[in-house]
Design a protein around this motif. Structure first.
Motif, PDB file in Angstrom:
ATOM      1  N   PHE A 222      69.032 -25.861 -65.215  1.00 47.09           N
ATOM      2  CA  PHE A 222      68.766 -24.970 -64.546  1.00 47.09           C
ATOM      3  C   PHE A 222      69.740 -24.140 -63.556  1.00 47.09           C
ATOM      4  O   PHE A 222      70.127 -22.997 -63.436  1.00 47.09           O
ATOM      5  CB  PHE A 222      67.706 -25.242 -63.609  1.00 47.09           C
ATOM      6  CG  PHE A 222      67.137 -24.095 -62.862  1.00 47.09           C
ATOM      7  CD1 PHE A 222      66.164 -23.054 -63.527  1.00 47.09           C
ATOM      8  CD2 PHE A 222      67.289 -23.835 -61.377  1.00 47.09           C
ATOM      9  CE1 PHE A 222      65.972 -21.978 -62.640  1.00 47.09           C
ATOM     10  CE2 PHE A 222      67.113 -22.951 -60.660  1.00 47.09           C
ATOM     11  CZ  PHE A 222      66.256 -21.953 -61.057  1.00 47.09           C
ATOM     12  N   ASN A 223      70.864 -25.204 -63.225  1.00 46.05           N
ATOM     13  CA  ASN A 223      72.074 -24.622 -62.718  1.00 46.05           C
ATOM     14  C   ASN A 223      72.686 -23.726 -63.443  1.00 46.05           C
ATOM     15  O   ASN A 223      73.360 -22.863 -62.914  1.00 46.05           O
ATOM     16  CB  ASN A 223      72.652 -25.810 -61.933  1.00 46.05           C
ATOM     17  CG  ASN A 223      73.557 -26.594 -63.083  1.00 46.05           C
ATOM     18  OD1 ASN A 223      72.588 -27.130 -63.796  1.00 46.05           O
ATOM     19  ND2 ASN A 223      74.655 -26.553 -62.890  1.00 46.05           N
TER      20      ASN A 223
ATOM     21  N   ALA B 293      75.379 -23.684 -57.200  1.00 44.98           N
ATOM     22  CA  ALA B 293      74.364 -24.462 -57.278  1.00 44.98           C
ATOM     23  C   ALA B 293      74.949 -25.407 -58.201  1.00 44.98           C
ATOM     24  O   ALA B 293      75.720 -25.540 -59.048  1.00 44.98           O
ATOM     25  CB  ALA B 293      73.296 -23.541 -57.943  1.00 44.98           C
ATOM     26  N   GLY B 294      73.946 -26.579 -58.389  1.00 53.08           N
ATOM     27  CA  GLY B 294      74.374 -27.781 -59.102  1.00 53.08           C
ATOM     28  C   GLY B 294      75.396 -28.517 -58.608  1.00 53.08           C
ATOM     29  O   GLY B 294      75.587 -28.815 -57.212  1.00 53.08           O
ATOM     30  N   ASP B 295      76.336 -29.267 -59.403  1.00 55.18           N
ATOM     31  CA  ASP B 295      77.346 -30.038 -59.070  1.00 55.18           C
ATOM     32  C   ASP B 295      78.591 -29.082 -58.640  1.00 55.18           C
ATOM     33  O   ASP B 295      78.893 -28.265 -59.398  1.00 55.18           O
ATOM     34  CB  ASP B 295      77.980 -30.930 -60.068  1.00 55.18           C
ATOM     35  CG  ASP B 295      76.719 -31.803 -60.434  1.00 55.18           C
ATOM     36  OD1 ASP B 295      76.144 -32.497 -59.790  1.00 55.18           O
ATOM     37  OD2 ASP B 295      76.656 -32.177 -61.732  1.00 55.18           O
ATOM     38  N   TRP B 296      79.089 -29.140 -57.500  1.00 56.17           N
ATOM     39  CA  TRP B 296      80.205 -28.595 -56.955  1.00 56.17           C
ATOM     40  C   TRP B 296      81.098 -29.033 -55.845  1.00 56.17           C
ATOM     41  O   TRP B 296      80.405 -30.096 -55.428  1.00 56.17           O
ATOM     42  CB  TRP B 296      79.783 -26.919 -56.619  1.00 56.17           C
ATOM     43  CG  TRP B 296      78.902 -26.962 -55.483  1.00 56.17           C
ATOM     44  CD1 TRP B 296      77.652 -27.400 -55.444  1.00 56.17           C
ATOM     45  CD2 TRP B 296      79.317 -26.879 -54.069  1.00 56.17           C
ATOM     46  NE1 TRP B 296      77.014 -27.460 -54.110  1.00 56.17           N
ATOM     47  CE2 TRP B 296      78.063 -26.848 -53.211  1.00 56.17           C
ATOM     48  CE3 TRP B 296      80.216 -26.010 -53.355  1.00 56.17           C
ATOM     49  CZ2 TRP B 296      78.051 -26.307 -51.892  1.00 56.17           C
ATOM     50  CZ3 TRP B 296      80.282 -25.857 -52.108  1.00 56.17           C
ATOM     51  CH2 TRP B 296      79.226 -26.037 -51.319  1.00 56.17           C
ATOM     52  N   SER B 297      82.095 -28.629 -55.422  1.00 52.29           N
ATOM     53  CA  SER B 297      83.000 -29.311 -54.660  1.00 52.29           C
ATOM     54  C   SER B 297      83.156 -28.500 -53.353  1.00 52.29           C
ATOM     55  O   SER B 297      83.915 -27.447 -53.677  1.00 52.29           O
ATOM     56  CB  SER B 297      84.320 -29.777 -55.115  1.00 52.29           C
ATOM     57  OG  SER B 297      85.068 -30.401 -54.065  1.00 52.29           O
TER      58      SER B 297
ATOM     59  N   GLU C 273      79.413 -32.367 -53.956  1.00 50.19           N
ATOM     60  CA  GLU C 273      77.713 -32.104 -53.607  1.00 50.19           C
ATOM     61  C   GLU C 273      77.255 -32.189 -55.079  1.00 50.19           C
ATOM     62  O   GLU C 273      77.661 -31.548 -56.092  1.00 50.19           O
ATOM     63  CB  GLU C 273      77.439 -30.881 -53.187  1.00 50.19           C
ATOM     64  CG  GLU C 273      77.782 -30.851 -51.586  1.00 50.19           C
ATOM     65  CD  GLU C 273      76.898 -31.680 -50.809  1.00 50.19           C
ATOM     66  OE1 GLU C 273      75.864 -31.804 -50.599  1.00 50.19           O
ATOM     67  OE2 GLU C 273      77.557 -32.603 -50.227  1.00 50.19           O
ATOM     68  N   ALA C 274      76.481 -33.296 -55.278  1.00 53.36           N
ATOM     69  CA  ALA C 274      75.700 -33.438 -56.564  1.00 53.36           C
ATOM     70  C   ALA C 274      74.502 -32.519 -56.894  1.00 53.36           C
ATOM     71  O   ALA C 274      74.324 -31.980 -55.852  1.00 53.36           O
ATOM     72  CB  ALA C 274      75.355 -35.026 -56.569  1.00 53.36           C
ATOM     73  N   ASP C 275      73.975 -32.561 -58.007  1.00 53.14           N
ATOM     74  CA  ASP C 275      73.039 -31.458 -58.373  1.00 53.14           C
ATOM     75  C   ASP C 275      71.668 -31.885 -57.403  1.00 53.14           C
ATOM     76  O   ASP C 275      71.478 -33.007 -57.556  1.00 53.14           O
ATOM     77  CB  ASP C 275      72.592 -31.814 -59.752  1.00 53.14           C
ATOM     78  CG  ASP C 275      71.550 -30.760 -60.087  1.00 53.14           C
ATOM     79  OD1 ASP C 275      71.221 -29.850 -59.543  1.00 53.14           O
ATOM     80  OD2 ASP C 275      71.065 -31.012 -61.419  1.00 53.14           O
TER      81      ASP C 275
END
Length: 518
Positions: free
Chosen positions: A195-196, A214-218, A246-248
């Motif tokens: 979905f992300n 959105a989702g995994d990002w730093s 930041e995890a999903d």
């Protein structure tokens, strides 16, 4: 940073029936009122008039006691304003022929199950978006927050089968979040992508919302990210600060997106005028998003403030009339951040508010004052006017006794006084412990580590004093029965508790003794 992007030439083009003063100083005055009245850590506000961004106002810091200031590209949690983006992803998939609004959910998610088998078979994709499931307000939200916790999307979907409805399916409106998580998974299954990734592909990229995450990002790599704050007797204090990564977010489809005010203005412009996003959504799907699919009850405040006669939920949007004008709007609340987006489509006007603190009253009063500049300009109503009205409402609640009782005299209960200690289990929330910790008794959730409390006693009643949550979340604790037949229930102390503290749906049964301490 403050910008005024509308000149006198544009004002001359506005139809006389909709003419309003040039925004700049007036909007800044309202923003400054909100900042001062509610002592906010930071805020970003954007205003659209006749389809064009006419003013952006930013104030405050990314975090208290830090030098970095909020600007138009600062990322905020938009919380439930994500829901409209989830609906847009689904609309894009419907437009592409990958699913239908009336598809049964189980066509795409065979594992999906509600408490009632008939509802399981008959719930359609559209039902996931309009809060008509029959579940109670915020049912199951304790699987979503407080964050972080150990529930994933599979747990959330599995937990739905254990949540008992409080009304018949499609009989009425009750806001929920879990079914938006399901909607995100339906989209992912239909498209064959996470979905992300769909959010980026179907919304962010085509609309130029380049900053949204959105989702995994730093957050460290992205930079310029506002941090959440809570109000205490000491003023604004930081909440949970972002880590390096930041995890999903399991509930991303319900409220997990972060965007800047610049991004949200691009989003608003694409919705207000199809010419700003050619081919993105056809007229049929645009109508679907803003069609009244589920009637909503009209509060006395809406009647008094806006002369509202109509209120309904579309696909991720609240639809209403305000002083005789069509309004499309939503709000968002999540972990120390507040957002608000409101549009007047017939005028191609709108406003966005992003706040990184306890901003419920601030967003209410500021958005009201911003919109009244268009719907009732002669009244000249400002933030302080509406803040005074909120204070009066609060005063009436106090007079009626609808306030949080004083629990300051509560004291930790000695463990020996509580016989029904042990491990308890709820079918959807999982295991909790009610066990000694030194000379106190503690309540701890196995899968939600921030839900840790000291058990206290007040006037013969037990209560949970949370270590990591605000006192507004404190709960009465009721224990019944003995030994293996013991049960546990929680109930709110504060009558105005956030509905996401879904205590009424918890039903704990004792399953084991407390672990031995060696």
């Amino acid at each position: 940073m403050q910008r005024t992007l509308l000149g006198l030439a544009l004002l001359a083009c506005i139809p006389a029936a909709f003419a309003t003063p040039a925004p700049g100083d007036d909007i800044d005055r309202l923003v400054d009122q909100a900042m001062a009245r509610y002592d906010l850590p930071g805020m970003a506000v954007g205003v659209i008039q006749d389809g064009r961004v006419v003013h952006i106002a930013t104030r405050g810091q990314l975090a208290v006691d830090a030098p970095d200031t909020v600007d138009a590209d600062t990322l905020f949690k938009i919380a439930s304003n994500t829901k409209a983006m989830t609906a847009a992803v689904l609309a894009r998939l419907v437009q592409a022929g990958k699913l239908r609004w009336d598809d049964p959910v189980i066509k795409h998610l065979p594992q999906f199950a509600m408490h009632d088998p008939w509802v399981t078979q008959n719930m359609q994709v559209r039902d996931l978006l309009i809060h008509n499931s029959g579940l109670g307000l915020g049912a199951g939200d304790l699987m979503l927050w407080p964050e972080p916790n150990q529930f994933d999307r599979a747990d959330i979907i599995a937990g739905l089968a254990h949540l008992k409805p409080v009304t018949s399916f499609r009989a009425g409106y009750a806001y929920d979040n879990l079914l938006y998580v399901v909607a995100g998974e339906v989209a992912a299954a239909a498209a064959g992508k996470p979905f992300n990734q769909l959010l980026r592909q179907e919304v962010f990229a085509p609309l130029g919302m380049d900053g949204c995450q959105a989702g995994d990002w730093s957050p460290t790599q992205v930079g310029n990210v506002a941090q959440p704050h809570y109000r205490t007797a000491r003023g604004n204090v930081l909440g949970r600060v972002d880590g390096e990564w930041e995890a999903d977010f399991p509930s991303m489809a319900a409220g997990g997106v972060r965007c800047s005010v610049n991004d949200m203005l691009r989003w608003s412009q694409a919705l207000l005028d199809a010419g700003n996003a050619p081919g993105w959504l056809d007229a049929r799907q645009r109508r679907a998003l803003w069609t009244a699919h589920m009637p909503m009850p009209i509060s006395q405040r809406l009647r008094d403030w806006d002369n509202t006669h109509f209120l309904a939920y579309g696909y991720g949007w609240r639809l209403s009339d305000m002083d005789g004008q069509w309004k499309v709007a939503h709000t968002g609340t999540l972990s120390g951040m507040y957002s608000s987006l409101a549009l007047l489509p017939d005028r191609r006007n709108g406003a966005v508010i992003l706040i990184n603190g306890e901003g419920e009253a601030a967003r209410t009063t500021l958005m009201q004052a911003l919109l009244k500049r268009w719907t009732a300009p002669a009244a000249g109503l400002d933030v302080n006017h509406y803040a005074d009205r909120l204070d009066a409402e609060r005063g009436a609640q106090v007079a009626a006794g609808r306030v949080r009782p004083d629990t300051s005299a509560a004291r930790p209960v000695p463990p020996a006084q509580v016989a029904a200690q042990g491990l308890y289990r709820d079918p959807w929330f999982g295991q909790v412990s009610l066990c000694p910790a030194g000379d106190t008794l503690q309540w701890a959730a196995a899968r939600s580590p921030r839900m840790l409390a000291t058990v206290k006693q007040l006037g013969g009643r037990l209560l949970l004093d949370w270590h990591h949550l605000g006192e507004d979340a404190d709960a009465w604790l009721q224990l019944d029965g003995q030994g293996g037949a013991a049960t546990m229930q929680l109930s709110a102390i504060d009558p105005d508790i956030d509905f996401s503290y879904d205590y009424p749906d918890l039903r704990f049964e004792r399953v084991a003794d407390c672990p031995s301490v060696r």
